[in-house]
Design an enzyme around this catalytic site. Structure first.
Site, short mmCIF file in Angstrom:
data_model
loop_
_atom_site.label_atom_id
_atom_site.label_comp_id
_atom_site.label_asym_id
_atom_site.label_seq_id
_atom_site.Cartn_x
_atom_site.Cartn_y
_atom_site.Cartn_z
CG HIS A 117 -35.56 53.50 -66.17
ND1 HIS A 117 -36.16 53.38 -67.22
CD2 HIS A 117 -35.09 52.15 -65.90
CE1 HIS A 117 -35.95 52.03 -67.95
NE2 HIS A 117 -35.28 51.33 -66.69
CG ASP A 163 -13.82 46.66 -51.92
OD1 ASP A 163 -13.25 47.93 -51.96
OD2 ASP A 163 -13.48 45.47 -52.54
CG HIS A 207 -11.14 44.77 -59.86
ND1 HIS A 207 -12.10 44.97 -59.11
CD2 HIS A 207 -10.21 45.50 -59.49
CE1 HIS A 207 -11.93 45.64 -57.98
NE2 HIS A 207 -10.82 46.13 -58.18
CE1 TYR A 211 -10.27 41.98 -57.95
CE2 TYR A 211 -10.13 39.85 -56.64
CZ TYR A 211 -9.56 40.72 -57.29
OH TYR A 211 -8.30 40.80 -57.85
#
Length: 127
Positions: free
Chosen positions: A20, A28, A94, A116
């Site tokens: 947890h 990507d 990002h 992204y």
């Protein structure tokens, strides 16, 4: 032999070791790999396996309570894939997402070549 679910032995073992609050990055093929974070590299060629396919497999096999994506993904194909799978998506830049990936317990690298197509997932519990 497993009946179904994730068959990749390395990925299966990594998921079984999560708890947890642990962070899992689905990335990507262009996201920088942070030093010290275990990586399960599934990339074969550009596009295989896809970000969406790997994300769907993980969502079927594990419980995640939160999702973070890059601000830059909003309005893109990757952003639409993420929004279709999560009711609430937190967004950071990002650069912040790349920094956050350094705190992950696991990074799963896909063959996705769509800009992204990266998320940080926080593990939940099934109870």
């Amino acid at each position: 032999m497993k009946r179904g679910g994730i068959l990749n032995a390395q990925l299966n073992a990594a998921i079984s070791g999560l708890g947890h609050g642990d962070l899992v990055v689905v990335a990507d093929c262009g996201l920088p790999l942070p030093a010290g974070v275990p990586v399960v590299d599934l990339a074969v060629v550009h596009g295989l396996p896809s970000f969406a396919g790997v994300l769907d497999a993980l969502l079927t096999d594990a419980v995640f309570e939160a999702c973070t994506a890059a601000d830059e993904s909003v309005g893109t194909a990757a952003g639409e894939q993420i929004a279709a799978r999560f009711d609430d998506v937190a967004h950071v830049s990002h650069d912040e997402l790349k920094a956050l990936s350094g705190r992950a317990r696991l990074l799963v690298r896909t063959g996705e070549a769509t800009p992204y197509a990266n998320v940080v997932l926080r593990c939940g519990v099934p109870f």
